[in-house]
Design an enzyme around this catalytic site. Structure first.
Site, PDB file in Angstrom:
ATOM      1  N   ASP A  35       3.047  26.802 -10.147  1.00  0.00           N
ATOM      2  CA  ASP A  35       3.844  26.754  -9.766  1.00  0.00           C
ATOM      3  C   ASP A  35       4.801  25.579  -8.580  1.00  0.00           C
ATOM      4  O   ASP A  35       3.589  25.001  -8.140  1.00  0.00           O
ATOM      5  CB  ASP A  35       4.574  27.568  -9.383  1.00  0.00           C
ATOM      6  CG  ASP A  35       6.203  28.133  -8.712  1.00  0.00           C
ATOM      7  OD1 ASP A  35       7.131  27.557  -9.387  1.00  0.00           O
ATOM      8  OD2 ASP A  35       6.635  28.944  -8.010  1.00  0.00           O
ATOM      9  N   THR A  55      13.267  19.124 -23.080  1.00  0.00           N
ATOM     10  CA  THR A  55      12.399  17.960 -24.109  1.00  0.00           C
ATOM     11  C   THR A  55      11.540  18.850 -24.089  1.00  0.00           C
ATOM     12  O   THR A  55      11.134  19.264 -25.339  1.00  0.00           O
ATOM     13  CB  THR A  55      12.165  16.598 -22.957  1.00  0.00           C
ATOM     14  OG1 THR A  55      13.107  16.432 -23.008  1.00  0.00           O
ATOM     15  CG2 THR A  55      11.587  16.040 -24.008  1.00  0.00           C
TER      16      THR A  55
END
Lengths: 1298, 369
Positions: free
Chosen positions: A423, A907
């Site tokens: 993260d 995407t």
């Protein structure tokens, strides 16, 4: 230490339990009577009700008595036995023991064959007993806690024990008491019907959560009188979802009110900052959410263990083959025999005898299945965990925390990681959100001073922090002072004029929240903006056109101040009151002062609200007008709202509130229905809070609906991700003259946002909307419906929120800076050198993400950046193929050092679909790093899952927030960072660390060690068992395959269980192939673990072969030495056994990379134990242990030189090949690990030269198309681990290279 | 400690770093101890095996083992041993007829004389063994078939032997000694005569005591106590099926060698490790104060009372005369093995030496570059 021991034993049992069992024992009484009734809801009424039917219903709910113990005094033995017999490995033991009782098959005396099972059962039983006793004690303590329950008889609250609390009871709690059961909040002494709880016991979060009294509850004077409570509560059946509670309360008048999670007080939370609360119990005992969530530590199966299981199966195959050989051999042997004097006359056919013999052989050769290996692995892992937890390098001084190992059985997976998914926020960065700059109404305010402050602060922070924490326990206030002194020493004082912190010893410095750190609190306002704001108090304020922009500004700061869920508390009332152990001991000091303060606010605030029409008349000494400007102004003379402490669920919120405060737009208090805000030039205003539409990840925004104090309009303030807000702020159809302006603002803001993102700032857009009252009424109706519905309320609420958040007027945007954690670039670089691919998955914008990726060296300047943003699946497919072609070209061209792929969320959505994921993986596999931005938590976990499953690699996910939880859970190894964003990530992780940099040592050193240690130990175990068991097998060829053994059966059983069990354990715990320093300096060494070098199938079979050879030597040298002599069976077995022991122990010495005094102790101890045991046994055992009575055997043998002659020869010859193999391999083609180990032995001078040489060769190989370029070499050795002399050497390296 | 019933959580709080103690009065520093053990910095010896480091070991082993091997080989070669097979498989063999006509239940014993000659005299004490081949005394069920407490003189076991003895546990009365091992006791009698060059036969004195282990004779095997008269003691028991006489008549002449403590019996009861074995039968003691050898060179006759059947399972019976050294009986294997291993080690040492020169240099070049 005792705690650790307890904890480890507990874990051991758990591990064993899961390992053994197919079915885990159900803990406690979890069944719910309600389920049996098949009802979907639970009805709760006051327990004072007269209605018999209802009383019956209440009785059917479980009481608050908690029993987590498994056994009672009487049931212990049968139940424990029963449970243990469920375990798989125990069944194997029992099967063997039972086989031994069948007369035609038995190999040993029955009492011997039950030793292993007895030993295992006894150890487990003792451990279970102890554990259960501790549980019992803890249960008893908890059930005996006292709380106040309303008693009908006495018409008052009386003390009752927790176990006597029932559903429907009214419980009164005071501040700092622990909640005994899940209750609905009916009354709070807070005038706004709010109460605060701390959920640290539940989820570890230490910030306060606000709970509200059920809405529209008729007020019955000062306190609730339970007799008058006749409402009926309908709610869900007990479940384990901590964040959800649905239901409604039906008043006698049949009016219904929706019940939310924020009406519910959860068991085991603590009441804070509220004097008294009263609630009605809805779930008790085992049905409370806390108990439902109470499941033990996680159990994951490591890669090594999966590999191990395959080899255990091979052992089984081997066992069957050996037994079959013996069985067939026996059958044939019998058939060829005629009348013999040594055969016991028997009518069984040779075939049947062969069949019987098969089972006999299984008993004889049982050791081949390394059951003890499982136990040993558990023990070794526990010790490895112990060492990891005790590593001083993982200690975080600032937070006073070590690493937490939550999953205890995947330590070796740390050494095999191939992909790291990280993260960004809070993991790579500090997640200390600091307001950096903002744009309002299309005008940028760069806050130059603020930027300078942040830079200065950076250098100073560490010192201040460490300072603070050392003395935290004893002299908190003092340390705070030192912190602020530090700050002011950077001459912030003169810059800001804010020096309140200095003389206000704030006693509350919440450890886990950074909200009070001065860095985030003290924002230097932009002078230009201040100037504009000053107009607010100037007479010009009334001029209309000037106020247009000013309205935006005021609205902007207003939104910053109120559009949040920040909890305000006052320093005079410390939030973190002493956490006492039991409510009885809790200081019941009523929180008079807090209430007083709030009342004070009320008194100040409300009248002002009424006289709002003339804000200028306010005579507040702090009034903006009088101050003119706050530059150069001395510190305020009285303690005031500046010392308010803001606590927010996310640090962004706090940062924004602090920012607003810097512009004198201060959030002063919050209650259920009102917010108290101080505005520049207007003093404190009470803002009526109508709704909060909380943040969620799908909407990516939050809103508050308030009645504006000045205009009295209903205003919606929305704050959210720029992408969302910008879309929602599409110019509405009917906006005519403001349209042009809005358009301009949007354009400008977008430009600024892009700038911010490039700078690596986190951006948030602020927007507002004015509702007409009719619009609002319509919306309110439908919203109310959504709120009260029980089923699919979430969807309805979402829909309702979306209906409101349209046609927004964009006010501006903020840029929040989040600095990189220390040593992040070094860590990422080390990981990449170690062959680990690092992916960053973030919800941030692409620009921000790329920026951070650059900052943390994930992206190199030489790298080629590939970005994938597309709008449709087809486009995505085409793009993927195109990029792949590009990568292939690049690989062929050899110019660029690597590719980095940047994918955005949309995407990614396409790429994760079934037909494109292959292409996506193929592309991403060739890239050195991948950055996924704008990704949702679900996408994060999908990406991890995809990579893990499709590429079949070991993955590690690291994150700090709730949005990383799913990713952490999916990955093979989940690491949580205990940081700013609560503890969800930590709670779901396998390991919890406090800084990203710890990952380096955790993987490179501990991972490597754990893996090699365990792998080597497992191999050794297999070797040991095969080697020993084969000795017995070879003997079968000389005893007619009859299942005879040449050893005393006790010695046989103890050989594995006692004589040779400790050394491998020590080997698995302490062996150290390369020193920690070298491992960190040469991350390439990690690759050996990644490729499972230590434990390949080939290594396994090689080990097996070696074991076979050794057993052959160990059997046949004594065989030929004693052939034809008058040696009896045991005399023949004695040298075989002794040399087997020596071989097995010395084999370990050869295999060990380190020998400490502990090793010597254990090895020598084991040998001595064996010899003394057999000697003593051969003297004392007169008629025992038939038919292998050892009387006199070993005593006689050990007095004969032949015995020693045989042992010496056997031992040497058996170990010769391995010895030679090691020597040859290490000389001719040493592995990297070995080279490193050799380096460890050099003196510092040579070590340094060698290190340099290593890096050069590495660099050369890399220059031929691999990972790192030469310029980076000198950074590779991080300063902190280098001893002094090596630093000089590093400088030399640099010069050599240049 | 906070009151909480949630064990998982409680556990977490046991772990360092958990937040359970936040703000509690007893805040302790969680910094781990910086000790060598906990930080895994214990001083350690790191044995890295390379050609250079193991070289000495190979040479030392070689240089140690070769002399030991030579010593053992010479010792073994100096031990004189004579062995003669008297099974009577061949038609020409003197015991052929005896071996043919045999069954366990024969009452009439068959005797045969086997002549042999010793080329070399035996100087010191000579141990006389009988050897059996293809006799699986180590068969699992055979080995089990005995009752050690009965043999230890336990009265109750005498009356009710262990079940392991089945089917040789009792006929009509309990069998003493019970079990298959005892039942198959070797019952040939071997006698040795020296044929003087003048043709006269001199019986060679064979000592039958001292052939069993001291512990067996004095600790493990005991006659049931209570009466010196073994006949009385063993009353109520029957002899093993294949025996011709009861246990208390094994050596009626010597009460110290009778019953369970008969040494022939004890020797037999120590089951052999391998199917081809020998067992000590008699000792021919060196004549005191006499310079003549124990067994001079010359012609001998072995008189066999042929009782023991081995033909049925292709067994062989042998008589062995052997001297004993400090290393036990004659066995050249160990010496040869020592010499072989020693020379292999030495050769490997040479190989390693060359490897060390080739690669070790490279490694040191590594360092100095």
């Amino acid at each position: 230490m005792e705690e650790w021991l307890y904890w480890s034993l507990r874990h051991l049992s758990l591990g064993l339990g899961v390992m053994y069992s197919l079915e885990r024992p159900v803990q406690g009484r979890s069944s719910c009577s309600k389920d049996r009734l098949g009802r979907k809801r639970r009805t709760v009424v006051s327990s004072l009700t007269e209605d018999e039917e209802l009383t019956e219903i209440l009785k059917s709910y479980s009481s608050n008595k908690v029993t987590t113990t498994k056994y009672s005094f009487l049931s212990f033995i049968p139940k424990n036995l029963f449970e243990q017999l469920h375990r798989f490995a125990n069944i194997y033991f029992i099967f063997l023991a039972a086989l031994n009782f069948v007369p035609v098959v038995n190999a040993f005396q029955p009492e011997i064959s039950i030793i292993p099972i007895l030993l295992v059962l006894a150890v487990t039983a003792v451990k279970d007993l102890w554990e259960d006793y501790r549980k019992h004690k803890s249960d008893k303590f908890i059930n005996g806690l006292v709380c106040e329950i309303y008693s009908r008889k006495q018409q008052m609250y009386v003390d009752q024990r927790w176990q006597d609390v029932h559903v429907g009871d009214f419980v009164r709690l005071s501040c700092n008491e622990i909640i005994p059961a899940d209750m609905l909040l009916l009354y709070s002494s807070d005038p706004h019907g709010v109460c605060y709880i701390e959920t640290a016991n539940l989820d570890g979060e230490t910030n306060l959560k606000q709970r509200q009294v059920v809405r529209d509850l008729p007020r019955q004077g000062s306190e609730l009188t339970p007799e008058n409570f006749h409402s009926r509560i309908e709610c869900e059946n007990p479940n384990n979802d901590l964040s959800r509670f649905r239901g409604f309360m039906e008043y006698p008048s049949k009016a219904r009110v929706g019940l939310h999670n924020n009406n519910l007080l959860l068991r085991s939370c603590t009441i804070r900052n509220t004097e008294t609360v009263i609630g009605i119990v809805v779930y008790a005992g085992h049905e409370t959410k806390a108990m439902k969530n109470n499941n033990g530590p996680r159990y994951k199966r490591s890669k090594l263990e999966r590999r191990l299981n395959v080899d255990v199966l091979w052992s089984v195959v081997l066992l069957v083959i050996m037994c079959l050989t013996a069985a067939i051999g026996h059958g044939l042997w019998l058939r060829n025999l005629k009348d013999t004097s040594f055969l016991i006359p028997d009518t069984t056919s040779p075939a049947l005898s062969g069949f019987y013999l098969f089972w006999t052989m299984i008993i004889v050769l049982q050791v081949l299945i390394p059951i003890s290996l499982y136990v040993s692995i558990e023990i070794v892992k526990l010790c490895q965990i112990f060492f990891i937890q005790n590593d001083v390098d993982f200690y975080n001084e600032y937070m006073d925390s070590r690493i937490q190992c939550r999953a205890l059985n995947i330590t070796e997976d740390l050494g095999q990681i191939q992909y790291v998914f990280s993260d960004k926020t809070g993991t790579l960065t500090e997640n200390k959100m600091v307001f950096r700059r903002c744009t309002i109404a299309g005008v940028e305010y760069p806050h130059e001073e603020n930027a300078r402050r942040l830079e200065v602060y950076e250098e100073d922070e560490a010192m201040g922090c460490s300072h603070t924490l050392k003395s935290r326990a004893s002299a908190k206030s003092l340390s705070c002072k030192s912190l602020s002194c530090n700050r002011s020493s950077v001459s912030l004082h003169t810059l800001t004029g804010h020096s309140e912190g200095e003389e206000s010893p704030s006693p509350t410095l919440p450890r886990h929240s950074a909200f009070s750190s001065p860095m985030e609190k003290d924002i230097v306002p932009d002078p230009f903006l201040v100037q504009k704001l000053n107009c607010l108090s100037s007479p010009l304020f009334l001029l209309r056109d000037a106020s247009m922009e000013l309205t935006y500004i005021v609205d902007f700061f207003m939104a910053l101040a109120i559009c949040n869920t920040v909890v305000v508390s006052s320093p005079n009332q410390p939030r973190h009151v002493v956490l006492a152990s039991l409510p009885g001991m809790v200081s019941r000091t009523p929180l008079k002062s807090l209430e007083d303060i709030k009342m004070l606010f009320q008194r100040f605030g409300l009248p002002r609200f009424s006289t709002l029409s003339s804000p200028h008349t306010t005579e507040s000494p702090r009034s903006f007008t009088q101050r003119g400007s706050w530059k150069g102004e001395g510190p305020p003379s009285e303690p005031r709202a500046d010392e308010l402490i803001y606590e927010a669920e996310s640090p962004d919120e706090a940062a924004l509130v602090h920012a607003a405060r810097a512009y004198r737009c201060t959030l002063q208090g919050r209650s259920l229905e009102r917010l108290l805000v101080e505005l520049p030039g207007m003093g404190s205003l009470a803002v009526r809070l109508l709704h909060i539409l909380p943040f969620d990840s799908s909407r990516k925004r939050m809103s508050v609906v308030v009645r504006h104090p000045l205009t009295n309009q209903v205003v919606v303030y929305t704050k959210g991700a720029d992408s969302v807000i910008m879309d929602l702020a599409e110019s509405p159809k009917g906006a005519e003259q403001s349209d042009g302006r809005q358009g301009h603002i949007r354009e400008q803001t977008q430009k600024h946002l892009d700038n911010y993102a490039r700078e690596g700032l986190r951006t948030l857009c602020i927007a507002k909307k004015v509702q007409t009252s009719t619009e609002y009424e319509i919306w309110l109706k439908r919203h109310a419906f959504a709120e009260t519905s029980i089923e699919n309320r979430e969807e309805l609420l979402l829909e309702s929120a979306q209906r409101l958040e349209t046609n927004l007027t964009l006010l501006g945007a903020t840029g929040i800076v989040d600095r990189l954690q220390e040593e992040v670039p070094e860590t990422i670089e080390a990981l990449q050198r170690a062959g680990v691919k690092v992916w960053v998955l973030t919800g941030d914008k692409q620009e921000t993400a790329i920026n951070i990726a650059c900052a943390c060296k994930l992206l190199r300047t030489t790298d080629q950046l590939l970005t994938a943003n597309c709008d449709s699946k087809e486009a995505c497919k085409a793009l993927l193929l195109e990029l792949r072609a590009e990568v292939e070209r690049g690989e062929a061209a050899e110019g660029t050092s690597g590719f980095t792929l940047v994918v955005d969320g949309r995407t990614l959505d396409f790429a994760l679909q079934e037909d494109l994921k292959g292409d996506f993986l193929e592309l991403s596999r060739r890239c050195r790093a991948v950055v996924c931005c704008r990704s949702t938590p679900l996408q994060k976990s999908h990406v991890v899952q995809l990579v893990r499953d499709q590429l079949r690699v070991m993955t590690l996910a690291i994150g700090d927030g709730a949005n990383d939880v799913s990713m952490i859970q999916v990955a093979d190894v989940g690491i949580g960072i205990s940081g700013q964003e609560g503890m969800q990530a930590v709670m779901s992780s396998d390991f919890a660390i406090s800084r990203f940099k710890h990952l380096r040592k955790l993987l490179l050193v501990h991972g490597h060690w754990c893996y090699t240690r365990l792998a080597n130990m497992i191999l050794y175990f297999f070797y040991k068992n095969v080697m020993y068991v084969n000795l017995l097998f070879w003997y079968q060829f000389f005893c007619g395959f009859s299942g005879s053994v040449m050893t005393n059966s006790w010695v046989l059983i103890f050989f594995n269980l006692l004589f040779t069990s400790a050394p491998p354990l020590l080997y698995g715990i302490l062996d150290k192939d390369v020193s920690a320093d070298t491992l960190i300096k040469l991350p390439e060494l990690y690759k050996s673990g990644q490729n499972s070098k230590a434990y390949l199938p080939s290594t396994f079979w090689l080990t097996m072969l070696d074991a076979l050879y050794q057993s052959l030597v160990c059997f046949f040298i004594p065989y030929f030495a004693y052939a034809g002599s008058d040696a009896d069976m045991l005399s023949f077995g004695s040298p075989i056994n002794a040399s087997a022991l020596l071989i097995i122990l010395l084999h370990q010495v050869i295999e060990s990379r380190t020998l400490t005094w502990l090793h010597v102790l254990v090895l020598v101890g084991s040998a001595l134990f064996y010899f003394s045991f057999t000697l003593v046994f051969s003297v004392v055992c007169v008629t025992c242990s038939p038919p292998t009575n050892p009387l006199g055997v070993d005593k006689l043998q050990m007095s004969q030189p032949l015995f020693y002659g045989v042992c010496a020869l056997t031992t040497v010859l058996a170990l010769l090949p391995r010895f030679l193999f090691h020597a040859l391999r290490n000389s001719i083609s040493p592995s990297d690990t070995l080279k490193a180990a050799l380096m460890d032995q050099l003196n510092p001078d040579n070590y340094c030269r060698r290190m340099q040489h290593w890096n050069q060769t590495q660099a050369q190989s890399k220059a031929r198309g691999l990972i790192i370029n030469v310029e980076d070499l000198d950074i590779k050795i991080p300063d902190f681990i280098l001893p002094k002399e090596l630093k000089e050497c590093r400088a030399a390296t640099g010069s050599v290279l240049s | 400690m906070m009151a909480s019933s949630y064990n998982a959580k409680e556990e977490d709080r046991h772990q360092p770093g958990a937040t359970g103690h936040v703000g509690s009065g007893t805040m302790t520093n969680k910094m781990p101890d910086n000790t060598a053990f906990k930080q895994q910095r214990l001083p350690a010896w790191q044995p890295i095996l390379t050609a250079g480091t193991v070289l000495p070991a190979f040479f030392v082993i070689g240089l140690l083992f070769i002399p030991i091997g030579v010593g053992l080989f010479v010792t073994s070669n100096n031990i004189k041993e004579f062995e003669i097979d008297y099974t009577g498989v061949d038609m020409s063999s003197p015991c052929y007829s005896c071996s043919q006509s045999y069954s366990w239940n024969n009452t009439k014993s068959c005797t045969c004389s086997v002549p042999f000659s010793l080329d070399q005299p035996f100087e010191s004490n000579v141990f006389m063994y009988y050897g059996l081949s293809n006799f699986y005394q180590n068969h699992r069920r055979y080995v089990k078939s005995r009752d050690d407490s009965q043999l230890n003189g336990d009265k109750t076991s005498l009356q009710s032997p262990s079940k392991e003895c089945e089917p040789y546990r009792s006929s009509d009365k309990p069998i003493a000694p019970c079990g298959a091992i005892a039942n198959s006791l070797f019952n040939d009698t071997l006698e040795l005569y020296y044929i003087d060059p003048n043709g006269s036969r001199t019986a060679i004195p064979l000592v039958k005591k001292g052939i069993a282990w001291w512990t067996d004779k004095h600790v493990k095997f005991r006659n049931p106590s209570g009466n010196n008269n073994l006949t009385v003691v063993f009353q109520g028991t029957s002899k093993p099926v294949n025996w011709r006489k009861p246990v208390f008549e094994l050596d009626p002449s010597d009460s110290d060698n009778n019953g369970f403590i008969n040494e022939d019996f004890i020797v037999w009861m120590r089951t052999a490790a391998l199917p081809t074995f020998r067992k000590l039968y008699r000792i021919i003691q060196k004549k005191p104060n006499n310079m003549t050898p124990t067994l001079p060179r010359g012609e001998y006759i072995l008189e066999v009372t042929y009782n023991y059947p081995v033909r049925s399972f292709d067994g062989r019976k042998r008589m062995i005369l052997s001297a004993i050294s400090w290393m036990g009986g004659k066995n050249p294997f160990l010496g040869i093995a020592y010499i072989t291993v020693g020379s292999v080690c030495f050769c490997l040492g040479l190989v390693l030496l060359s490897i060390h020169y080739r690669y070790g240099k490279r490694n040191s070049a590594d360092i100095s570059s």
